[in-house]
Write an enzyme that holds these catalytic residues in place. Sequence first.
Site, PDB file in Angstrom:
ATOM      1  N   LYS A   1       0.851  -1.196   0.000  1.00 34.92           N
ATOM      2  CA  LYS A   1       0.000   0.000   0.000  1.00 34.92           C
ATOM      3  C   LYS A   1       0.886   1.245   0.000  1.00 34.92           C
ATOM      4  O   LYS A   1       2.079   1.160   0.309  1.00 34.92           O
ATOM      5  CB  LYS A   1      -0.911  -0.018   1.216  1.00 34.92           C
ATOM      6  CG  LYS A   1      -0.135  -0.141   2.511  1.00 34.92           C
ATOM      7  CD  LYS A   1      -1.026  -0.518   3.677  1.00 34.92           C
ATOM      8  CE  LYS A   1      -0.225  -0.432   4.962  1.00 34.92           C
ATOM      9  NZ  LYS A   1      -0.788  -1.158   6.058  1.00 34.92           N
TER      10      LYS A   1
ATOM     11  N   ARG B   1     -10.494   0.278  14.180  1.00 36.59           N
ATOM     12  CA  ARG B   1     -10.386   1.091  12.971  1.00 36.59           C
ATOM     13  C   ARG B   1     -11.479   0.572  12.056  1.00 36.59           C
ATOM     14  O   ARG B   1     -12.540   1.139  11.973  1.00 36.59           O
ATOM     15  CB  ARG B   1      -8.983   0.877  12.380  1.00 36.59           C
ATOM     16  CG  ARG B   1      -8.669   1.678  11.168  1.00 36.59           C
ATOM     17  CD  ARG B   1      -7.167   1.643  10.829  1.00 36.59           C
ATOM     18  NE  ARG B   1      -6.678   0.326  10.424  1.00 36.59           N
ATOM     19  CZ  ARG B   1      -5.417   0.073  10.044  1.00 36.59           C
ATOM     20  NH1 ARG B   1      -4.529   1.044  10.043  1.00 36.59           N
ATOM     21  NH2 ARG B   1      -5.060  -1.128   9.688  1.00 36.59           N
TER      22      ARG B   1
ATOM     23  N   HIS C   1      -5.653  -7.440  13.131  1.00 34.59           N
ATOM     24  CA  HIS C   1      -4.443  -6.604  13.085  1.00 34.59           C
ATOM     25  C   HIS C   1      -4.075  -6.213  14.512  1.00 34.59           C
ATOM     26  O   HIS C   1      -4.939  -5.799  15.286  1.00 34.59           O
ATOM     27  CB  HIS C   1      -4.741  -5.364  12.240  1.00 34.59           C
ATOM     28  CG  HIS C   1      -3.510  -4.611  11.822  1.00 34.59           C
ATOM     29  ND1 HIS C   1      -2.358  -5.240  11.396  1.00 34.59           N
ATOM     30  CD2 HIS C   1      -3.252  -3.282  11.751  1.00 34.59           C
ATOM     31  CE1 HIS C   1      -1.451  -4.316  11.086  1.00 34.59           C
ATOM     32  NE2 HIS C   1      -1.964  -3.129  11.298  1.00 34.59           N
TER      33      HIS C   1
ATOM     34  N   ARG D   1       1.564 -10.917   7.344  1.00 34.05           N
ATOM     35  CA  ARG D   1       1.477  -9.732   6.464  1.00 34.05           C
ATOM     36  C   ARG D   1       2.672  -8.832   6.717  1.00 34.05           C
ATOM     37  O   ARG D   1       2.763  -8.139   7.704  1.00 34.05           O
ATOM     38  CB  ARG D   1       0.177  -8.957   6.731  1.00 34.05           C
ATOM     39  CG  ARG D   1      -1.075  -9.740   6.426  1.00 34.05           C
ATOM     40  CD  ARG D   1      -2.318  -8.867   6.551  1.00 34.05           C
ATOM     41  NE  ARG D   1      -2.390  -8.162   7.824  1.00 34.05           N
ATOM     42  CZ  ARG D   1      -2.915  -8.662   8.939  1.00 34.05           C
ATOM     43  NH1 ARG D   1      -3.428  -9.884   8.954  1.00 34.05           N
ATOM     44  NH2 ARG D   1      -2.932  -7.946  10.038  1.00 34.05           N
TER      45      ARG D   1
ATOM     46  N   TYR E   1      14.048  31.723   4.224  1.00 30.78           N
ATOM     47  CA  TYR E   1      12.842  32.424   4.667  1.00 30.78           C
ATOM     48  C   TYR E   1      12.869  32.728   6.161  1.00 30.78           C
ATOM     49  O   TYR E   1      13.389  31.933   6.942  1.00 30.78           O
ATOM     50  CB  TYR E   1      11.607  31.552   4.382  1.00 30.78           C
ATOM     51  CG  TYR E   1      11.248  31.498   2.908  1.00 30.78           C
ATOM     52  CD1 TYR E   1      10.936  32.662   2.206  1.00 30.78           C
ATOM     53  CD2 TYR E   1      11.214  30.282   2.242  1.00 30.78           C
ATOM     54  CE1 TYR E   1      10.597  32.597   0.861  1.00 30.78           C
ATOM     55  CE2 TYR E   1      10.876  30.211   0.903  1.00 30.78           C
ATOM     56  CZ  TYR E   1      10.575  31.383   0.214  1.00 30.78           C
ATOM     57  OH  TYR E   1      10.236  31.316  -1.108  1.00 30.78           O
TER      58      TYR E   1
ATOM     59  N   CYS F   1      12.828  24.932   2.261  1.00 35.29           N
ATOM     60  CA  CYS F   1      11.895  25.565   1.326  1.00 35.29           C
ATOM     61  C   CYS F   1      11.107  24.490   0.574  1.00 35.29           C
ATOM     62  O   CYS F   1      11.314  23.301   0.774  1.00 35.29           O
ATOM     63  CB  CYS F   1      12.635  26.412   0.302  1.00 35.29           C
ATOM     64  SG  CYS F   1      13.887  27.479   0.975  1.00 35.29           S
ATOM     65  N   MET F   2      10.242  24.924  -0.331  1.00 36.53           N
ATOM     66  CA  MET F   2       9.396  23.968  -1.038  1.00 36.53           C
ATOM     67  C   MET F   2      10.232  22.999  -1.894  1.00 36.53           C
ATOM     68  O   MET F   2      10.010  21.790  -1.853  1.00 36.53           O
ATOM     69  CB  MET F   2       8.399  24.707  -1.922  1.00 36.53           C
ATOM     70  CG  MET F   2       7.367  23.791  -2.546  1.00 36.53           C
ATOM     71  SD  MET F   2       6.308  24.632  -3.716  1.00 36.53           S
ATOM     72  CE  MET F   2       5.260  25.607  -2.656  1.00 36.53           C
ATOM     73  N   ASP F   3      11.205  23.533  -2.650  1.00 40.21           N
ATOM     74  CA  ASP F   3      11.961  22.669  -3.555  1.00 40.21           C
ATOM     75  C   ASP F   3      13.443  22.612  -3.257  1.00 40.21           C
ATOM     76  O   ASP F   3      14.192  21.964  -3.975  1.00 40.21           O
ATOM     77  CB  ASP F   3      11.810  23.174  -5.000  1.00 40.21           C
ATOM     78  CG  ASP F   3      10.371  23.425  -5.347  1.00 40.21           C
ATOM     79  OD1 ASP F   3       9.587  22.468  -5.269  1.00 40.21           O
ATOM     80  OD2 ASP F   3      10.024  24.583  -5.642  1.00 40.21           O
TER      81      ASP F   3
HETATM   82  C1  LIG Z   1       0.021  -1.994   6.772  1.00 43.00           C
HETATM   83  C2  LIG Z   1      -0.527  -3.219   7.293  1.00 43.00           C
HETATM   84  C3  LIG Z   1       0.311  -4.290   7.639  1.00 43.00           C
HETATM   85  C4  LIG Z   1       1.813  -4.219   7.630  1.00 43.00           C
HETATM   86  O1  LIG Z   1       2.253  -3.613   8.820  1.00 43.00           O
HETATM   87  P1  LIG Z   1       3.812  -3.361   9.110  1.00 43.00           P
HETATM   88  O2  LIG Z   1       3.840  -2.808  10.469  1.00 43.00           O
HETATM   89  O3  LIG Z   1       4.247  -2.357   8.109  1.00 43.00           O
HETATM   90  O4  LIG Z   1       4.468  -4.637   8.967  1.00 43.00           O
HETATM   91  C5  LIG Z   1      -0.287  -5.466   8.009  1.00 43.00           C
HETATM   92  N1  LIG Z   1      -1.626  -5.597   8.057  1.00 43.00           N
HETATM   93  C6  LIG Z   1      -2.464  -4.577   7.765  1.00 43.00           C
HETATM   94  C7  LIG Z   1      -3.921  -4.800   7.852  1.00 43.00           C
HETATM   95  C8  LIG Z   1      -1.944  -3.348   7.382  1.00 43.00           C
HETATM   96  O5  LIG Z   1      -2.775  -2.345   7.098  1.00 43.00           O
END
Ligand SMILES: *Cc1c(COP(=O)(O)O)cnc(C)c1O
Length: 820
Positions: A490, A587, A616, A673, A715, A763-765
């Site tokens: 992601k 969540r 999670h 995961r 700045y 700065c920005m860039d």
């Molecule tokens: C992002 C995410 C992970 C990975 O977590 P890390 O701490 O980066 O290993 C695992 N499961 C879910 C649902 C996530 O959103």
Amino acid sequence: MFQEISQKKIAEIVEGRIINQSNELLISQIAIDSRQILHPDKTLFVALRGAKADGQAFIPQLADLGVKTFLVHHDYDELVAPDLCFIKVSDTRRALQLLAKFQRSLFTNPVVSIAGSNGKTIVKEWLGQILGQKYAVAKSPKSYNSQVGVPLSIFGIEGYHQVAILEAGISKAGEMSALEEMIKPNLGIFTNLGTAHQEGFESLESKLEEKLSLFSGSNFLIYCKDQKHVSERIEALFPMDKLVGWSDRAGAEFTRSVKVKGNASRLILMKSDLSTHTFQVPFTDVASLENITHVIVAAMTLGLNAESIQEGILHLKSVDMRLTLKPGINDSLLIDDTYNNDLAGLKVALDFMHQQRPKRRKILILSDLLQQGSPEKIYEEVAELIKKYQFDLLFGVGKEIFFLEQEFPEAFTGFSSTEELLTNLDPETFANDMILITGARVFGFEEVVNRLQQRIHGTTLEINLNALTHNYNFYKKLISPKTKVMVMVKAFAYGGGAVEIANQIQTMGANYLGVAFSDEGVALRKQGIKLPIMVLNAMQESFGLCSEFDLEPVVFSPEFFESLASWCTVHGTTMRIHLDMDTGMHRLGFDRKQLDKLKSLIQLNPQLEIASIYTHLVGADEDIHREFSLSQLKDFEEMKNEVIDILSYKPLVHALNSAGIVAFPEFQFDMVRLGIGLYGVEVTGKHDLALRAISTLKTTISQVKELEAGETIGYSRKGVLSTGGKIATLAIGYADGYDRRFSNGKGYVLINGQKASIIGNICMDMCMVDVSGMEVKAGDEAIIYGEKISLKELADQIGTIPYELLTNISTRVKRVYYLD
Ligand SMILES: *Cc1c(COP(=O)(O)O)cnc(C)c1O
């Protein structure tokens, strides 16, 4: 391979049990990767059991290709056929090493081996080039220096080679003896001792002794006497007559003095017999000077005269020898291998190319291989490789390369020089192509890469794909080989660039990908990613895309379940989904009270197939939350069991993120995961040294200015150098993702290895750094973060977490991928 051998002989060497031997077949190639087979009937496929996958799984496919001889573990009995020969052993990796040891024993010319912490690959490449002017040299491709890499390097030694140079790398105690037994170097080079990979060793001393054991049978050992604890150990362990030490002080076999002038140096070596030799070298930095000194001393010890060495050095540069993937013109992909000079290197580049996502055409730009040995034989093999990898167009530069014209009259265009190629090359004729640019150093193919490259703004994020694989394997080792791995890609793969990283993950053998939104999944599919993809937050509007692109949404509430189920009914389709159980994150996800509702929905809607059930953890990275994590896991077990009880099939069960894999491996269930850990940050802090940084954020200096005391910078006039000094302006700002909280001395960058603090507001860039007293100039590189500046340290400095720093890098920053 040095010599062809019969199946029977192989069985003898590896002490294996042979089934269905044939007396006619002679083996001339050994492969461990199913994609690298050139002559199937002459190939022995060695099925290794790695963190990635079990090579045995590829046997049926290889048998179809025509491979006849397999080295397998003794429990293998899935595919047996009368024309297939199996050699069964208890450990295939060990057997591979025994074969290498045997092949090595047949080679009677000198073998040079290089060990040490830094500079091994450079020393090998440079020595190879310098010796290559006079001799046919075999050398390990890239950094094939490990327990499996060394055997493959040894199989690359052919009968016509006059000297072999092999690199030896170890990462933990006990590994050197197998390498020593295979390499048996006649001449050794010990580069230096650093603290890298300390984790696998008891102490620095034991690491040193282990490394030195490589040279126990060598006739000569070249080393620098100025790293005191190293030279003391060496001199205690080896008899004096084997040692060839060099030093910047008097009293060594070679005494060195260096005079730096501009961007080159004069290097004078005085031998103990008082003869002196002077070399002009195009380097001034300490590391390159150390490396080239090792190379010169080794070449002299091997009998090359000073003139030839100097001639060879003139053609060297401190070049980048990595294989790099770069964005090219009109959506093409470039593989930059402009430092390649032999067949072994070409094979590595071809394999790398093969692992990339498909493009419209495959194009090869290749120079003469400046390799000693019979050109007919070499180009015959090149032609076979070109056929195997199915190139559409070939551009050759040089003289010998014209051999290819007869083989490929349609596809081949030849040029006698790189200039001629450049004059005739119209970059606009390339679009969405895969272009491999590989050539010997003297052809200067950098210019070709330059021409075909997409313009890059000063800031780049470099991603080391080997480090990614290293980190993946680290986590694989913490879990059972049966446990599947979903990699979370992601947020543009945590900033790294989703497509290339997903592609690498697919090659490494991961089982699933996870993205946040459907669009991210669609982008991956459009670029040819085939792994199953879970979408954390698929919105109602994107159900159509999920179905069309085979994406699997996470379902986290009864309402969501119902709307997806009815969408599927209306569209007459089914979908694979994942159920998120909320055990404390609060969540998204089903909580306990909703389980009955969920179960009845599942029973009513067989069009939704439950691919997996997961939860999670909220605090797996911190010990203070251990109890809470355990209670989450316990709740989860009960909840998933309740759901599974009503199903007639078995979905995957998973709970652990990166931190969870380290802290609760007993709860790995069917899958884990993996996220941040793959990208190089070990958040629990328990294995700080085990992971490698995968990304380096770099930029360049645009301008350097001298300032008087009291003048202000940037700045709001926040920056001041109270006694005056020098500042450098860098081409990176907060719009690139360089957090503004690093302003005013909170952050620093590395320029030529030295720290330079941010001065004034970012700065920005752009931003400014204090370079008072440092030798810097416009165009120099500044490292924002990478191997030497840890993300964790940076994040702490401004009160955030590494995740935020990684994902903030703007998409306008070009991503460049390489193998080190
Ligand atoms: C992002 C995410 C992970 C990975 O977590 P890390 O701490 O980066 O290993 C695992 N499961 C879910 C649902 C996530 O959103």
